[in-house]
Design a protein around this motif. Structure first.
Motif, PDB file in Angstrom:
ATOM      1  N   ASN A   5       5.219  76.102  17.086  1.00 50.30           N
ATOM      2  CA  ASN A   5       5.070  77.484  17.554  1.00 50.30           C
ATOM      3  C   ASN A   5       3.762  77.702  18.315  1.00 50.30           C
ATOM      4  O   ASN A   5       3.584  78.736  18.975  1.00 50.30           O
ATOM      5  CB  ASN A   5       5.133  78.444  16.369  1.00 50.30           C
ATOM      6  N   ASP A   6       2.839  76.742  18.181  1.00 48.89           N
ATOM      7  CA  ASP A   6       1.548  76.864  18.845  1.00 48.89           C
ATOM      8  C   ASP A   6       1.399  75.897  20.019  1.00 48.89           C
ATOM      9  O   ASP A   6       0.300  75.734  20.550  1.00 48.89           O
ATOM     10  CB  ASP A   6       0.410  76.600  17.843  1.00 48.89           C
ATOM     11  N   SER A   7       2.484  75.247  20.398  1.00 52.54           N
ATOM     12  CA  SER A   7       2.381  74.227  21.449  1.00 52.54           C
ATOM     13  C   SER A   7       1.852  74.807  22.764  1.00 52.54           C
ATOM     14  O   SER A   7       1.011  74.191  23.438  1.00 52.54           O
ATOM     15  CB  SER A   7       3.732  73.538  21.671  1.00 52.54           C
ATOM     16  N   GLN A   8       2.321  75.977  23.161  1.00 50.39           N
ATOM     17  CA  GLN A   8       1.865  76.586  24.404  1.00 50.39           C
ATOM     18  C   GLN A   8       0.404  77.014  24.291  1.00 50.39           C
ATOM     19  O   GLN A   8      -0.389  76.800  25.218  1.00 50.39           O
ATOM     20  CB  GLN A   8       2.737  77.786  24.772  1.00 50.39           C
ATOM     21  N   ALA A   9       0.051  77.592  23.134  1.00 52.86           N
ATOM     22  CA  ALA A   9      -1.333  78.016  22.913  1.00 52.86           C
ATOM     23  C   ALA A   9      -2.268  76.810  22.944  1.00 52.86           C
ATOM     24  O   ALA A   9      -3.398  76.892  23.462  1.00 52.86           O
ATOM     25  CB  ALA A   9      -1.454  78.749  21.581  1.00 52.86           C
ATOM     26  N   TRP A  10      -1.798  75.669  22.439  1.00 50.90           N
ATOM     27  CA  TRP A  10      -2.598  74.447  22.423  1.00 50.90           C
ATOM     28  C   TRP A  10      -2.823  73.934  23.849  1.00 50.90           C
ATOM     29  O   TRP A  10      -3.927  73.531  24.198  1.00 50.90           O
ATOM     30  CB  TRP A  10      -1.919  73.386  21.573  1.00 50.90           C
ATOM     31  N   LYS A  11      -1.772  73.969  24.673  1.00 50.47           N
ATOM     32  CA  LYS A  11      -1.904  73.533  26.063  1.00 50.47           C
ATOM     33  C   LYS A  11      -2.927  74.395  26.799  1.00 50.47           C
ATOM     34  O   LYS A  11      -3.769  73.884  27.552  1.00 50.47           O
ATOM     35  CB  LYS A  11      -0.549  73.618  26.762  1.00 50.47           C
TER      36      LYS A  11
ATOM     37  N   THR B  34      -7.582  75.197  12.987  1.00 54.02           N
ATOM     38  CA  THR B  34      -7.083  76.254  13.865  1.00 54.02           C
ATOM     39  C   THR B  34      -7.931  76.251  15.139  1.00 54.02           C
ATOM     40  O   THR B  34      -8.945  75.546  15.221  1.00 54.02           O
ATOM     41  CB  THR B  34      -7.137  77.638  13.175  1.00 54.02           C
ATOM     42  N   PHE B  35      -7.510  77.000  16.112  1.00 55.69           N
ATOM     43  CA  PHE B  35      -8.222  77.045  17.393  1.00 55.69           C
ATOM     44  C   PHE B  35      -7.941  78.394  18.040  1.00 55.69           C
ATOM     45  O   PHE B  35      -7.049  79.142  17.604  1.00 55.69           O
ATOM     46  CB  PHE B  35      -7.785  75.897  18.310  1.00 55.69           C
ATOM     47  N   GLU B  36      -8.674  78.703  19.050  1.00 56.60           N
ATOM     48  CA  GLU B  36      -8.534  79.998  19.734  1.00 56.60           C
ATOM     49  C   GLU B  36      -7.108  80.171  20.262  1.00 56.60           C
ATOM     50  O   GLU B  36      -6.598  79.317  20.983  1.00 56.60           O
ATOM     51  CB  GLU B  36      -9.532  80.083  20.890  1.00 56.60           C
TER      52      GLU B  36
ATOM     53  N   GLN C   9      -1.615  80.561  16.155  1.00 60.91           N
ATOM     54  CA  GLN C   9      -1.016  81.349  15.086  1.00 60.91           C
ATOM     55  C   GLN C   9      -0.988  80.559  13.786  1.00 60.91           C
ATOM     56  O   GLN C   9      -1.279  81.071  12.722  1.00 60.91           O
ATOM     57  CB  GLN C   9       0.432  81.720  15.480  1.00 60.91           C
ATOM     58  N   TYR C  10      -0.610  79.290  13.896  1.00 60.85           N
ATOM     59  CA  TYR C  10      -0.458  78.432  12.726  1.00 60.85           C
ATOM     60  C   TYR C  10      -1.440  77.256  12.705  1.00 60.85           C
ATOM     61  O   TYR C  10      -1.745  76.718  11.654  1.00 60.85           O
ATOM     62  CB  TYR C  10       0.976  77.887  12.655  1.00 60.85           C
ATOM     63  N   GLY C  11      -1.892  76.829  13.867  1.00 59.25           N
ATOM     64  CA  GLY C  11      -2.848  75.735  13.927  1.00 59.25           C
ATOM     65  C   GLY C  11      -2.193  74.365  13.903  1.00 59.25           C
ATOM     66  O   GLY C  11      -1.042  74.191  14.300  1.00 59.25           O
ATOM     67  N   GLY C  12      -2.930  73.388  13.391  1.00 58.91           N
ATOM     68  CA  GLY C  12      -2.415  72.029  13.366  1.00 58.91           C
ATOM     69  C   GLY C  12      -2.995  71.228  12.227  1.00 58.91           C
ATOM     70  O   GLY C  12      -3.701  71.759  11.363  1.00 58.91           O
TER      71      GLY C  12
END
Length: 206
Positions: free
Chosen positions: A190-196, A165-167, A170-173
């Motif tokens: 679902n976390d693609s934007q949060a990852w970017k 997970t990362f800051e 929601q779900y991580g990778g």
């Protein structure tokens, strides 16, 4: 409260059999049928196995060596050789014509032809776990900024992978080897934007 002692029964299907513990034959037939994936009326026989009574309630059930000593055959957990009491007592003919006697050993509820098969298997497991540990240390060194939540790959698991997970996630990778043998990182859609956003922030901080 049922205080009847559990007794051992040998339940036999058309190909395989098992030892189960029950208070009566009908119950043993039902339990054994489930273990063998058979309906009640598909069980060929269900008879007492008094020699196994002492193992009722014992974790792991009847030890494989005891099964062999009482006429059952078991597969070596390393080479797959069929271990029988006849080969233990009389041996079998090797490829060079010599008579080879099995000296079976057991460990953790599994049986092996001999000490060599056991040690070879343990060596294979150790190598497997070394690869899993290498994978773990590799991905941690590649991305020490991530929070890894689970590592998989130790025996008996086949494939090395991890979840993280990362800051802002929601779900991580997850991360694992791809078909070419390279490390591949995957992010939940679902976390693609949060990852970017996380990657942009991380790179700006370098």
């Amino acid at each position: 409260m049922n205080t009847k002692p559990l007794k051992a029964y040998q339940v036999q299907g058309d190909e395989y059999g098992c030892i189960v513990f029950a208070t009566n034959s009908a119950t043993a037939r039902r339990i054994g049928g489930r273990e063998l994936d058979l309906e009640f009326n598909e069980v060929e026989s269900c008879r007492r196995a008094q020699w196994a009574d002492q193992y009722a309630g014992v974790k792991g059930g009847v030890p494989p060596l005891v099964m062999v000593e009482n006429g059952w055959w078991m597969e070596c957990n390393h080479c797959g050789h069929k271990i029988t009491i006849d080969e233990v007592e009389d041996g079998f003919e090797g490829s060079d014509g010599t008579i080879i006697k099995l000296v079976p050993v057991e460990k953790s509820g599994l049986i092996y032809c001999n000490q060599h098969c056991l040690e070879t298997r343990l060596h294979e497991i150790a190598q497997h776990n070394e690869k899993a540990d290498f994978f773990k240390q590799l991905v941690i060194s590649m991305r020490p900024d991530l929070t890894f939540t689970e590592f998989r790959g130790n025996y008996p698991q086949c494939y090395c992978s991890a979840t993280f997970t990362f800051e802002g996630a929601q779900y991580g990778g997850s991360v694992g080897y791809n078909q070419s043998g390279s490390i591949e990182w995957r992010i939940n859609s679902n976390d693609s934007q949060a990852w970017k956003e996380y990657e942009t922030k991380r790179k700006e901080a370098v």
